[in-house]
Design a protein around this motif. Sequence first.
Motif, PDB file in Angstrom:
ATOM      1  N   ALA A 199      -1.012   3.674  10.433  1.00 28.89           N
ATOM      2  CA  ALA A 199      -0.926   2.205  10.419  1.00 28.89           C
ATOM      3  C   ALA A 199      -2.081   1.613   9.612  1.00 28.89           C
ATOM      4  CB  ALA A 199      -0.924   1.655  11.836  1.00 28.89           C
ATOM      5  N   ARG A 200      -3.267   2.203   9.758  1.00 29.65           N
ATOM      6  CA  ARG A 200      -4.418   1.724   8.973  1.00 29.65           C
ATOM      7  C   ARG A 200      -4.233   2.044   7.489  1.00 29.65           C
ATOM      8  NH1 ARG A 200      -6.809   3.899  13.398  1.00 29.65           N
ATOM      9  NH2 ARG A 200      -7.593   5.747  12.296  1.00 29.65           N
ATOM     10  N   TYR A 201      -3.735   3.233   7.188  1.00 25.59           N
ATOM     11  CA  TYR A 201      -3.531   3.619   5.788  1.00 25.59           C
ATOM     12  C   TYR A 201      -2.469   2.757   5.106  1.00 25.59           C
ATOM     13  CZ  TYR A 201      -6.233   7.879   6.678  1.00 25.59           C
ATOM     14  OH  TYR A 201      -7.212   8.787   6.991  1.00 25.59           O
ATOM     15  N   LEU A 202      -1.469   2.321   5.860  1.00 23.82           N
ATOM     16  CA  LEU A 202      -0.389   1.511   5.278  1.00 23.82           C
ATOM     17  C   LEU A 202      -0.640   0.020   5.452  1.00 23.82           C
ATOM     18  CD1 LEU A 202       2.789   3.529   6.348  1.00 23.82           C
ATOM     19  CD2 LEU A 202       1.513   3.640   4.196  1.00 23.82           C
ATOM     20  N   GLY A 203      -1.757  -0.319   6.039  1.00 25.67           N
ATOM     21  CA  GLY A 203      -2.070  -1.726   6.289  1.00 25.67           C
ATOM     22  C   GLY A 203      -2.507  -2.463   5.040  1.00 25.67           C
ATOM     23  N   THR A 204      -2.874  -3.711   5.229  1.00 26.89           N
ATOM     24  CA  THR A 204      -3.337  -4.558   4.130  1.00 26.89           C
ATOM     25  C   THR A 204      -4.765  -5.010   4.425  1.00 26.89           C
ATOM     26  OG1 THR A 204      -2.415  -6.493   5.232  1.00 26.89           O
ATOM     27  CG2 THR A 204      -1.026  -5.415   3.592  1.00 26.89           C
ATOM     28  N   THR A 253     -12.115 -11.478   4.428  1.00 23.47           N
ATOM     29  CA  THR A 253     -13.105 -10.634   5.107  1.00 23.47           C
ATOM     30  C   THR A 253     -13.108  -9.192   4.607  1.00 23.47           C
ATOM     31  OG1 THR A 253     -11.584  -9.942   6.862  1.00 23.47           O
ATOM     32  CG2 THR A 253     -12.834 -11.992   7.216  1.00 23.47           C
ATOM     33  N   GLY A 254     -12.010  -8.758   3.972  1.00 23.04           N
ATOM     34  CA  GLY A 254     -11.892  -7.368   3.548  1.00 23.04           C
ATOM     35  C   GLY A 254     -11.505  -6.435   4.679  1.00 23.04           C
ATOM     36  N   GLU A 255     -11.345  -6.994   5.871  1.00 26.32           N
ATOM     37  CA  GLU A 255     -10.984  -6.197   7.039  1.00 26.32           C
ATOM     38  C   GLU A 255      -9.556  -5.673   6.890  1.00 26.32           C
ATOM     39  OE1 GLU A 255     -10.336  -6.834  11.832  1.00 26.32           O
ATOM     40  OE2 GLU A 255     -11.435  -8.346  10.684  1.00 26.32           O
ATOM     41  N   VAL A 256      -9.355  -4.417   7.283  1.00 27.34           N
ATOM     42  CA  VAL A 256      -8.023  -3.808   7.210  1.00 27.34           C
ATOM     43  C   VAL A 256      -7.182  -4.292   8.381  1.00 27.34           C
ATOM     44  CG1 VAL A 256      -6.719  -1.654   7.297  1.00 27.34           C
ATOM     45  CG2 VAL A 256      -8.852  -1.762   6.006  1.00 27.34           C
ATOM     46  N   ILE A 257      -5.997  -4.791   8.045  1.00 20.01           N
ATOM     47  CA  ILE A 257      -5.024  -5.218   9.054  1.00 20.01           C
ATOM     48  C   ILE A 257      -3.972  -4.115   9.117  1.00 20.01           C
ATOM     49  CG2 ILE A 257      -3.336  -6.969   9.700  1.00 20.01           C
ATOM     50  CD1 ILE A 257      -4.977  -8.846   7.750  1.00 20.01           C
ATOM     51  N   PRO A 258      -3.945  -3.345  10.215  1.00 20.15           N
ATOM     52  CA  PRO A 258      -3.005  -2.219  10.291  1.00 20.15           C
ATOM     53  C   PRO A 258      -1.555  -2.666  10.178  1.00 20.15           C
ATOM     54  CG  PRO A 258      -4.609  -2.127  12.079  1.00 20.15           C
ATOM     55  CD  PRO A 258      -4.758  -3.474  11.418  1.00 20.15           C
ATOM     56  N   VAL A 270       6.749  -0.770  10.497  1.00 19.95           N
ATOM     57  CA  VAL A 270       6.495  -0.488   9.074  1.00 19.95           C
ATOM     58  C   VAL A 270       6.256   1.011   8.882  1.00 19.95           C
ATOM     59  CG1 VAL A 270       4.834  -0.838   7.196  1.00 19.95           C
ATOM     60  CG2 VAL A 270       5.695  -2.798   8.481  1.00 19.95           C
ATOM     61  N   VAL A 271       5.458   1.605   9.760  1.00 21.15           N
ATOM     62  CA  VAL A 271       5.177   3.042   9.671  1.00 21.15           C
ATOM     63  C   VAL A 271       6.470   3.835   9.864  1.00 21.15           C
ATOM     64  CG1 VAL A 271       3.940   4.982  10.717  1.00 21.15           C
ATOM     65  CG2 VAL A 271       2.777   2.779  10.414  1.00 21.15           C
TER      66      VAL A 271
END
Length: 151
Positions: free
Chosen positions: A56-61, A66-71, A76-77
């Motif tokens: 989920a983190r790898y496919l997130g945006t 902030t540059g924070e990863v949104i899982p 979606v996964v």
Amino acid sequence: MTYGIEQPFTQLYQEAFVSRALDPELKLPKWQRLAFLALGRHERNGHAVFEPGELARYLGTSDSETGEVIPASAKVVDNAIRDAIKNDMLDPSSVAGCLIPPIDMVRANSGAGHYKTEYKPCPVHDVVSKAAKRARKASVVAARRRRSGAA
């Protein structure tokens, strides 16, 4: 294992697949990112195990401010896994906790011969039964027939 078809063999660097899968500059579809992760992270048993939420983190945006990863969501996964399976780039038994490249792409190594490493069972799929192995081999044969246009 050739299933009656001799294939040339080469070695590939797994890290290159992981690097491309996680490169945000490459506009790869999510299913292809997962296929690259499977090829880049599989162990000698043919399985690429992931921690809960890792895909989920790898496919997130990334949040643009902030540059924070949104899982990515679980849906979606799951859709990306389904699409990779549909495109013959993941084995049908792949799940979010363990991606398996197709058996005709990766030769699992039990540690025999040159590589003297201990075979590690998959913590997600556990020990694969003989029936599951036969089903997996049948799925490879069916995939080859689909690709060649044979019915």
